[in-house]
Design a protein around this motif. Sequence first.
Motif: not given
Length: 557
Positions: A262, A282, A344
């Motif tokens: 990301d 994440e 994303g």
Amino acid sequence: MMRFHSLPQAVWKAICLLLLLGGGEMSGAAAEQVQFVDVTEEAGIDFVYVSGGIGEKYMPEGMGSGAAFGDFDGDGSLDLYIINGAPLPGFEGEATPQNVLYRNRGDGTFLDITKRSGVGDERYGMGAATGDYDNDGDLDLYVTNVGANVLYRNEEEGRFADITGIVGVGDSGWSTQAAFVDYDNDGDLDLYVANYLVFDVAGHIECRQGDVRVYCSPTAYVGQSGVLYRNEGNDLFVDVTEQAGLVSDAGRQLGAIFGDYDRDGDQDLFVANDKTPNFLFENSGDGTFHENGLMAGVAFNEEGEPESAMGADWGDYDNDGHLDIIVATYQWVANTLYHNDGDGFFTDVTFRAQLGATSLPYLGMTAAFLDYDNDGFLDVFAANGHIDDNVEEFDPSTSFGQKNQLFRNKGDGSFVEVTDKSGPGLREVKVSHGAAFGDYDNDGDVDIFVSDGDNQPSQLLRNDGGNRNHYLVVQLAGTRSNRDGIGARMELTVGDLIMTREVRSSYGYLCANDLRVIFGLGQRTRVDRLEVRWPSGIVQTFEDLGIDRLLVIEETE
């Protein structure tokens, strides 16, 4: 600070320029002139993997093992560490199997220095991870096992010390892929260890397909959580799995790869799970992770099914600045390419990219990105081989031994298989598992070591011809960041081509690779710009760089 080093050049490079597309990447015809040649014997590598099985179908037998390329003695040439199996109940052998370390002599040959180096672990091995965890300038080694793992600290004069008990990283589960990573960007390397499932010989389950005895599905056993160890310095690691939000025994973890998908400056974790949904953890940037695989679109393939995922890799195959994911899967399930859409979310583009139909007949253990022809676009290598040696008894359409596969990136978002045109080393039918990548002969192109199972010799595949295209090899030396520069992101601009690469060693299935990054340049003759973003946040920019050489960059203020 940067330093240039000349690398050996092929004498015939200039002659081949007439065969290439001027100013662009290598043409399809010229790319197929790249040949992978099996040089295992002439390189002095005589390693044979021992599975330790006698037909009881104990789960570890079919999983094979990995290997690691790494410059362990700091002489500028990649050495090779290979993981071995161990005897299982009833197995009889002439000698006890052990892992092996080969030192690269720098002339194309290797020397077995296992005994002198002290890294001949005799436990049932799985994988290897490399990284300078203590920032002392040399490469340390972590070995995963079915049972207690081992951390070897690199000492002086090519010797290692087993300091597992001192530092506290001897996870005793069934560990698979491990990765050194600075997940908290504090300047030293932490360690993630993926775990597969709970297995011991006493709890062995007998499984059949019809009347044929086979290895059980991994879901027949309870899964195990991976472990995150935070590096506290002074040879001390602390298990922070729970506080980091990484505890989960829902998976059957085989591949574990870190990358900043990301682009927020910290390392995220993708875990390839066997027969269970994949994980995408994440990094929140505060020492914790949250699992986002389902929402991001990588937990299941496009058919909504959990994959029999084995090895995996990050890589920006379409040069759009975002890291994509390739996953190796079981036979009759296509290896999966997840495109990072930059918002994303990921999209399964396997069949659109023409990687689906050609991978279906094979059981892929490793899937990894590499630019084998130095044209600036990441290609895909798959190491294939079935798990069951009697597979033809219950599936006559396939075989135990299989060929590996090489897919050339066409530069338009799609791939074409070039296995049969890319040298005799890729036409061999074997039972391949792990694959490590690195330029062992320092000629500017990526070579491959394939670790084969089924009590077979492994393969060192030399890349002959990848350096017909130009290249720039970059090696990072961190000061505020970790010494290896693991997690650093580099963006290289050369003419109309912009490439994004990250530094890391753990790829594919159970293996560790060359920490140097090779940028393929096609026939472009100058590098316009190279930007390095270090884990510390420092950004360094270099312009108008020469080519066909090694560039060493030291982190500065």
